[in-house]
Enzyme design. Structure first.
Site, PDB file in Angstrom:
ATOM      1  N   GLN A 133       0.731  -1.044   0.056  1.00 31.64           N
ATOM      2  CA  GLN A 133       0.044   0.026  -0.018  1.00 31.64           C
ATOM      3  C   GLN A 133       0.745   1.329   0.069  1.00 31.64           C
ATOM      4  OE1 GLN A 133      -2.688  -1.666   3.216  1.00 31.64           O
ATOM      5  NE2 GLN A 133      -3.879  -0.267   2.414  1.00 31.64           N
ATOM      6  N   HIS A 235       0.540  -9.420   4.262  1.00 25.55           N
ATOM      7  CA  HIS A 235      -0.494  -8.488   3.910  1.00 25.55           C
ATOM      8  C   HIS A 235      -1.098  -8.502   2.944  1.00 25.55           C
ATOM      9  CE1 HIS A 235      -2.452  -4.806   6.151  1.00 25.55           C
ATOM     10  NE2 HIS A 235      -3.227  -4.886   5.053  1.00 25.55           N
ATOM     11  N   ASN A 280      -2.233 -10.656   8.189  1.00 26.39           N
ATOM     12  CA  ASN A 280      -2.826  -9.718   8.345  1.00 26.39           C
ATOM     13  C   ASN A 280      -4.706 -10.138   7.927  1.00 26.39           C
ATOM     14  OD1 ASN A 280      -3.410  -6.601   8.675  1.00 26.39           O
ATOM     15  ND2 ASN A 280      -4.299  -7.426   6.750  1.00 26.39           N
ATOM     16  N   GLU A 281      -5.409 -10.016   8.865  1.00 24.23           N
ATOM     17  CA  GLU A 281      -6.760 -10.326   8.659  1.00 24.23           C
ATOM     18  C   GLU A 281      -7.090 -11.331   7.635  1.00 24.23           C
ATOM     19  OE1 GLU A 281      -8.297  -6.379   7.374  1.00 24.23           O
ATOM     20  OE2 GLU A 281      -7.723  -5.369   9.002  1.00 24.23           O
ATOM     21  N   TYR A 416     -12.202  -1.348  13.710  1.00 25.25           N
ATOM     22  CA  TYR A 416     -12.556   0.053  13.283  1.00 25.25           C
ATOM     23  C   TYR A 416     -14.075   0.581  13.445  1.00 25.25           C
ATOM     24  CZ  TYR A 416      -8.405   0.010  10.082  1.00 25.25           C
ATOM     25  OH  TYR A 416      -7.152   0.167   9.679  1.00 25.25           O
ATOM     26  N   GLU A 496      -5.184  -2.250  14.488  1.00 24.77           N
ATOM     27  CA  GLU A 496      -5.242  -1.434  13.407  1.00 24.77           C
ATOM     28  C   GLU A 496      -6.641  -0.340  13.766  1.00 24.77           C
ATOM     29  OE1 GLU A 496      -5.809  -2.186   9.313  1.00 24.77           O
ATOM     30  OE2 GLU A 496      -3.909  -3.601   9.385  1.00 24.77           O
ATOM     31  N   TRP A 547      -3.832   3.628  11.982  1.00 22.68           N
ATOM     32  CA  TRP A 547      -3.568   3.270  10.583  1.00 22.68           C
ATOM     33  C   TRP A 547      -4.035   4.529   9.838  1.00 22.68           C
ATOM     34  CZ3 TRP A 547      -2.150  -0.832   7.612  1.00 22.68           C
ATOM     35  CH2 TRP A 547      -2.486  -0.700   6.287  1.00 22.68           C
ATOM     36  N   GLU A 554      -5.763   2.211  -1.008  1.00 22.89           N
ATOM     37  CA  GLU A 554      -6.500   1.563  -0.178  1.00 22.89           C
ATOM     38  C   GLU A 554      -7.431   0.338  -0.952  1.00 22.89           C
ATOM     39  OE1 GLU A 554      -7.601   1.038   2.799  1.00 22.89           O
ATOM     40  OE2 GLU A 554      -5.963   2.428   3.500  1.00 22.89           O
ATOM     41  N   TRP A 555      -6.605  -0.638  -1.773  1.00 26.60           N
ATOM     42  CA  TRP A 555      -7.195  -1.848  -2.189  1.00 26.60           C
ATOM     43  C   TRP A 555      -8.292  -1.407  -3.005  1.00 26.60           C
ATOM     44  CZ3 TRP A 555      -3.190  -5.062  -1.296  1.00 26.60           C
ATOM     45  CH2 TRP A 555      -2.907  -4.961   0.003  1.00 26.60           C
ATOM     46  N   PHE A 563      -6.618   7.564   4.250  1.00 28.63           N
ATOM     47  CA  PHE A 563      -6.706   7.015   5.818  1.00 28.63           C
ATOM     48  C   PHE A 563      -5.441   7.620   6.501  1.00 28.63           C
ATOM     49  CE2 PHE A 563      -9.517   3.515   4.815  1.00 28.63           C
ATOM     50  CZ  PHE A 563     -10.317   3.454   6.224  1.00 28.63           C
TER      51      PHE A 563
END
Length: 1396
Positions: A133, A235, A280-281, A416, A496, A547, A554-555, A563
């Site tokens: 990113q 990630h 990550n996630e 979040y 995050e 974050w 952002e993907w 962000f």
């Protein structure tokens, strides 16, 4: 060092080095005070990767060679390069930063009870981000492509704004300055990720030496700056090679490959990293991975193309991969730190006190954090997942459960936002037992509104519908996680949390951007609630990571969502801290016991320094500082490389001039420092990047660097004045699949700002600049490429654009290119061994040069780049020269001024070689010079006409210019730059004196309200669609083929051959294209020429019949007032519809085949709608006084058009409830037949002597044609929506163009004088036209007009209608006056064995 390969090519020296890791100094060391020693893991090999060094003749193998790496990047496509291409040494950070002041202080805490309360001493905090990113440098230094490189470049609309992460913030080269700034802020921790494909370009195999070197230096810089790293291993940037090889995370092989990668990284850095996050996630397997386009852009192994199967396989192997690494870390490696993975989850509150809502709440948790909760339970999935998913959910063995259980040292949550949970409609049990339910498999609803309907909190950017500011939710979530969901959690870290300021990416004023009030409020209140969780709820929270470090990619939102705690200007890469950054720092300053640098605010009215990077000459910058370079084993090397290897980043010098603006704000000052009177004018928080003073290269070069003490004019041009607010160039979205070279930021017209790159470079990482010409109002930006095919036969994808000086080698008198010569453009090599001269100039009567060049182009189109290069090298022929390649690139990138200059020639100026274009609407920046608008009078500098491509005979130069400028105009309208578009219309299009009607149409597009409106009105798919490729294809037709071979020439020739075969074959009736191995023939017996079944269920004449769209049903109508629906396997009667009181003349199937409209003749005069599943009558429309003749459904299946002989309701749009929605009232419309085009754009209506064509969307009539000498009876529209088949009563059927009315073909032979007979398209690919006849026969023609057969069908009367099966081209049905329906198939002796 073992020297494995060496080749000289294109004047460059390439070599490949293979060496053992133990003998290498992959362990970087310092010779000065702070010595870092990196551990060496055994069992690894390494090499230096260079995708550009792949031998052109090497065949593609599954290996780890440069050739293999090059092919991976070919799969991705051209990649953009940013303005910085080498690591920059940091400059001192200013001790003073502008911050929010007394006019509007930072956001205050809403919980005064927390004033003065301190975090626990073991609490770790910092800022987070991820490699893909922020790093940029997508293809640099041996990195392999990741899946996201492919998605962003190749998959349409995968990224909302069509940007890529090729460049973004260029943290890969600017990390030293980024870390220096974090240190200055007092940030104590940074949580980055490491790019797996940068270490292992293929996901496995040899490690990439340059990538390891980079991360060595990253860890070193963090440690030197006193910043604690908490590293994420993965990630989401899975190496693309693993998708190609076995499908990546849907295959168990991924576990070992990830383990291999993780072992290497952890072994090397564990002594400096005390916190490891393996994954990550992993919940991304749901909302990201399951949507990857397997089977379209990479192979789909084991039939896994996405969806639930991919989702849960991905999650399964992710858990196993993590667990295997964690077990090794503690039990074998004996790591000193802690290891876990980061969960993605949000808090859910039940929408009510009902049990159903509580169940929904728990299911929401189960399918998010519970899915990966095995480390805290029994190592298995929750029962709700097992019960709902069944076989869709993979199972763990007892050994695997034991491996997963206890594999996390602490719990990490990226929390979040929050939601309210509620029961889905119909209940959870009904949903869980129905996999087709939209709510399956979660079977639980969630909402971002309170139970009373008010929003749950302030919303983030509109692109992120899930993100709301819900600070109390994080406190509740922390408690619920640790007391209810997973009570065994020892401690928890928020890894995050952050917020996307609404519409921030659309702002261009820096003052507006920096005051990100919602984000500042988010951080203050989230942190307050985290502290309250610790103090009041006694939750053991041990860390929090904000974050993100700065704005990033952002993907799926690309760069359209921000962000960042720091603003990134994507044009010059400047970072500027926002209010939220100071909100975060201020909070931790207040609530932390101690820190390395305590900060305070002081009021100040001092000017603020604005950072503008300058671009360094590559020859003066080395990628790494000498003390962290890899130590190589002794061996032969290259003197130039050795010299380059001894150089390092240039420090800040007096040539780096900064501009300032007054800003009465406060400044951030370290508490142990004395506030300075004024910040030093040469102190910057952006890396210093030097510029070249001179350039002697004939390539494009930058202006000389500014000298010390040069006065920098303001926007008004008055020296010494300063602007309060700096102008922020609006960053243009980077279009998907950007080319490898990028156009540079143009030098300003007054010569005071120099951000260009010099051309006298030597480094392999250097990218050549290119000149662009733009309107004055356009923002300079990196070159962009469309989502199209690029090379058109070039032996490589279009790379960096070639300057005119390059083509002529310094001679401004450029001759027109001709690439047919065997001696031209041979990449610097003479013709190989003189072989072309030994071969005959013809090959079986064909020109050898033409054939060879077409073969080279075709090999490239097929992806065999190595073979194409080998053929080019051996034969001495090339597809196209550099000017053609540059022209192609310019068109595909939308650099219209350059495209014209390359196509038609340029002017070379005595003033320094700058290239201008008469009549262009903008300035040119060729040769490093900047010219404003080109004047039209004698004030032009003396020039000589040069260059240009040879045009085809009869080509119209002005028409070609019109096409290009029209595209430029439309693209400006698309971006809503109306002023520039108007300038193009007036100054560039109008003077060409082309089609005035077209010019008026273009001018009317200025009134379009949006880009979508523009595309619809212009029938144009936009800059990101096919329009540029279509334009290039049209332009190439006007360029001499000896210079520019038309695109995909061999494929086109083969298509023409196959089309000719099919056209000449009377009986061709298959969608499968003919094989090239043998001459094409088809047998007559393969056509449906035999009656295999007679249906005798009607008692009177059969007037009409039609198959359903899916071919599973056939509806027939009769004079006996009935409609019969058959299934088409055995032709058993499904339903007999008997409500009509007179003959039924027409039926129309709905798009989903669930409904049927029937139309009746006189006495009945109705249209009826039926349910085809049960034969039930749904609606009857009775408003007609005369026969209803025809009907057609709208594409949505909710409305339909009915035609009638009743002039009061001749042509109307109705809904399925029988309500009239719209009526066409033009004159007296007595409709004989009508049809809606398959694409839903056109409505064609037949009156007795007229054909009317309407825009079905706007209801506007587009055209009308009168045929007074005939009566029109029926219309059918082709599947491509371009042609209509019109039957008429003078024994003719005509194939006509819908938009122009041009007759494409006429079919004759049948008899039609009195009765209504309906013709139709039929056969595979609609190769046939079929019709009944008054002579009792069925007639079949090829669409080219050749009569194929006339079949005796229904003796004693008329054949009223024929319908061809829509999915089986070997079947059609006919209806006749003999009361029968006949089913036709090939004779029983044919290959498919059809018979009665």
């Amino acid at each position: 060092m073992a020297l494995l390969g060496f080749c000289a090519q294109h004047g460059l020296l390439f070599y490949t080095v293979q060496m053992a890791l133990a003998s290498l100094s992959l362990a970087a060391s310092h010779n000065n005070a702070g010595v870092l020693n990196f551990g060496i893991a055994s069992g690894y090999s390494s090499k230096v990767y260079n995708a550009s060094a792949a031998p052109t003749a090497t065949s593609v193998n599954r290996d780890f060679s440069d050739q293999a790496l090059a092919f991976l990047w070919d799969q991705v496509g051209p990649v953009a390069t940013g303005p910085v291409t080498t690591t920059i040494s940091p400059t001192p950070e200013p001790s003073v930063y502008p911050t929010p002041g007394v006019m509007h202080p930072l956001v205050a805490s809403s919980d005064k009870s927390l004033d003065g309360v301190k975090l626990p001493k073991n609490f770790k905090w910092g800022i987070a981000s991820s490699a893909y990113q922020i790093e940029g440098a997508a293809k640099d230094e041996g990195k392999g492509p990741s899946i996201w490189d492919l998605l962003a470049h190749r998959v349409p609309n995968q990224v909302a704004d069509n940007t890529t992460a090729d460049v973004v913030a260029e943290h890969y080269y600017l990390y030293k300055q980024d870390f220096a700034r974090l240190k200055s802020f007092g940030v104590t921790g940074f949580s980055p990720s490491i790019s797996w494909p940068r270490i292992f370009p293929f996901g496995k195999g040899p490690v990439n030496e340059a990538g390891v070197n980079h991360y060595d230096d990253v860890i070193d810089e963090l440690v030197k700056n006193g910043i604690s790293p908490a590293v994420t291993l993965f990630h989401w940037d899975t190496p693309l090679a693993l998708f190609n090889e076995y499908g990546a995370w849907t295959n168990p092989h991924i576990v070992d490959d990830f383990f291999n990668y993780a072992k290497f990284i952890i072994s090397r850095y564990d002594k400096y990293v005390d916190t490891w996050y393996t994954i990550n996630e992993p919940q991304y397997c749901n909302w990201q991975y399951s949507y990857y386009p397997a089977g379209k852009y990479y192979p789909a192994y084991n039939g896994v193309t996405g969806g639930l199967k991919a989702r849960f396989l991905c999650g399964h192997y992710t858990l196993l991969a993590h667990a295997k690494v964690a077990k090794w870390y503690h039990e074998e490696f004996k790591g000193k730190g802690r290891i876990t993975f980061k969960n993605s989850g949000n808090y859910y509150e039940a929408n009510s006190t009902s049990k159903a809502d509580e169940v929904a709440r728990q299911r929401n948790f189960d399918f998010a954090v519970g899915w990966f909760g095995g480390p805290w339970t029994d190592g298995d999935y929750p029962k709700s997942l097992k019960d709902t998913l069944g076989d869709l959910l993979p199972t763990f063995s007892s050994k695997e459960k034991a491996l997963i259980k206890g594999s996390c040292d602490f719990y990490a949550i990226d929390g979040y936002s929050s939601f309210y949970a509620f029961e889905v409609e119909g209940g959870v049990e009904a949903c869980a037992s129905n996999s087709s339910s939209p709510a399956y498999p979660e079977c639980a609803g969630s909402a971002s509104t309170d139970p009373d309907g008010f929003p749950i909190g302030p919303a983030a950017d509109a692109a992120l519908s899930w993100l709301y500011d819900t600070p109390t939710g994080i406190r509740r979530f922390l408690k619920y996680l640790t007391t209810e969901l997973f009570p065994t959690i020892p401690d928890i870290v928020i890894t995050e949390f952050g917020f996307a300021e609404p519409f921030e990416s659309q702002l261009t004023n820096l003052n507006q951007i920096l005051w990100d009030l919602r984000r500042a409020d988010y951080y203050q209140n989230y942190l307050d609630n985290i502290l309250a969780s610790i103090v009041y709820d006694k939750v053991n929270v041990t860390g929090a990571w904000a974050w993100a470090i700065f704005d990033n990619f952002e993907w799926g939102s690309g760069t359209s969502v921000r962000f960042g705690l720091q603003y990134v200007n994507y044009t010059d890469l400047t970072r500027t801290p926002k209010a939220s950054m100071f909100q975060l720092l201020n909070w931790f300053k207040e609530h932390t016991e101690s820190s390395n640098s305590t900060m305070r605010l002081i009021p100040s009215n001092r000017p603020r320094a604005h950072r503008r990077p300058n671009i360094p000459p590559k020859a003066h910058l080395n990628r790494r500082d000498p003390h962290v370079q890899l130590h190589r084993a002794p061996g032969p090397t290259n003197a130039a490389a050795l010299t380059q290897g001894c150089q390092r980043g240039t420090p800040l010098t007096s040539t780096h001039v900064r501009s300032f603006a007054e800003d009465p704000l406060q400044h951030f000052v370290l508490a142990d420092e004395t506030p300075p009177n004024l910040p030093t004018p040469f102190t910057s928080d952006h890396p210093s990047i030097s510029t070249s003073r001179t350039s002697t290269s004939h390539r494009i070069s930058a202006q000389p660097a500014l000298q010390h003490n040069t006065s920098i004019p303001s926007a008004s041009g008055v020296p010494g004045t300063h602007r309060t607010t700096p102008a922020i160039p609006t960053p243009a979205p980077k279009r998907r699949r950007s080319l490898s070279s990028s156009s540079e930021n143009s030098d300003s017209a007054d010569g005071t700002a120099n951000r260009g790159r010099p051309s006298n470079h030597e480094s392999k990482r250097r990218r050549r600049a290119d000149g662009t010409m733009r309107l004055d109002s356009e923002t300079t930006k990196p070159s962009q490429s469309p989502s199209q095919t690029y090379s058109n036969g070039s032996t490589r994808s279009p790379g960096s654009r070639v300057s005119l000086g390059k083509i002529a080698n310094g001679n401004p008198h450029i001759k027109s290119e001709s690439n047919g010569s065997a001696a031209s453009y041979t990449n610097g090599n003479a013709v190989s061994n003189g072989r072309p001269s030994q071969l005959a100039p013809s090959f079986y009567g064909h020109d050898r040069g033409e054939l060879t060049r077409i073969l080279i182009q075709s090999l490239t189109d097929l992806g065999y780049h190595g073979a194409a290069g080998a053929l080019s090298q051996e034969s001495g022929f090339e597809v196209e020269g550099p000017t053609v390649a540059a022209f192609r690139s310019a068109v595909l990138q939308g650099d219209w001024a350059e495209a014209e200059a390359l196509l038609f020639g340029t002017h070379s100026y005595d003033s320094g070689g700058g290239v201008g274009l008469r009549g262009a609407g903008g300035g040119a920046t060729f040769g490093g010079k900047s010219h404003g608008k080109a004047p039209r009078d004698s004030s032009w500098s003396p020039s000589r006409q040069t260059g240009g491509l040879t045009l085809a005979e009869g080509a119209n130069e002005n028409e070609m210019k019109f096409w290009m400028r029209q595209q430029k105009y439309l693209e400006l309208l698309e971006t809503r730059d109306l002023g520039s578009a108007l300038m193009v219309l007036r100054q560039e299009l109008t003077p060409l004196h082309q089609d005035e009607g077209r010019l008026h149409a273009l001018s009317s597009l200025m009134m379009c309200q949006s880009a979508d409106d523009l595309k619809y009105q212009a029938q144009w798919d936009g800059a990101g669609g096919e329009s540029r490729s279509v334009l290039l294809s049209e332009l190439s037709k006007s360029i001499s083929p000896s210079v520019m071979i038309p695109e995909h020439r061999l494929a086109i020739l083969l298509d023409q051959l196959k089309t000719s075969w099919i056209s000449d074959c009377l009986y061709h009736n298959t969608a499968t294209p003919p094989s090239l191995y043998v001459d094409h023939t088809c047998e007559r017996d393969d056509l449906p020429l035999k009656t295999v079944l007679e249906l005798r269920h009607h008692t009177d004449e059969v007037w009409f019949l039609r198959f359903s769209h899916d071919g599973t049903k056939l509806a027939t109508t009769s004079k006996d007032a009935t409609v019969i629906i058959y299934e088409t396997t055995t032709y058993k009667v499904l339903h007999r519809l008997t409500a009509h009181e007179s003959g039924v003349c027409y039926v129309a199937w709905s798009p989903d085949d669930t409904k049927l409209i029937t139309c009746a003749q006189a006495q009945d005069n109705t249209a009826r709608i039926w349910d085809t599943k049960n034969g039930r009558l749904l609606t009857t429309i009775t408003e007609f006084s005369y026969p209803v003749t025809s009907a057609a459904w709208a594409p949505n299946g909710e409305s339909f058009v009915v035609g009638s002989q009743d002039t009061a309701h001749g042509l109307c749009l109705w809904n399925v409830q029988g309500e009239k929605l719209f009526e066409w009232t033009e004159g007296s419309l007595r409709v004989h037949d009508l049809a809606v085009s398959p694409d839903g754009q056109r409505l064609v209506v037949l009156l007795e002597h007229r054909i009317l064509v309407y825009d079905f969307v706007t209801r506007e009539k587009l055209c009308e044609w009168a045929l007074d000498d005939v009566k029109l009876t029926s219309v059918n529209i082709s599947q491509d929506s371009r042609h209509m088949l019109i039957s008429m009563n003078d024994n003719k059927i005509r194939l006509m163009d819908i938009d122009t009315g041009d007759v494409r073909q006429t079919f004759t032979g049948q008899t039609q004088t009195i009765y209504i007979i309906r013709s139709s398209f039929g056969g595979a690919n609609e190769n046939f036209v079929v019709s009944g006849s008054e002579d009792s026969r069925v007639y079949i023609w090829r669409t080219n007009g050749h009569l194929v057969e006339k079949l005796d069908a229904h003796p004693g009367g008329c054949v009223n209608a024929v319908a061809w099966h829509p999915t089986d081209p070997r079947v059609f049905a006919s209806a006749g006056d003999d009361k029968k329906v006949r089913i036709w198939k090939p004779s029983p002796s044919s290959s498919n064995g059809y018979g009665r």
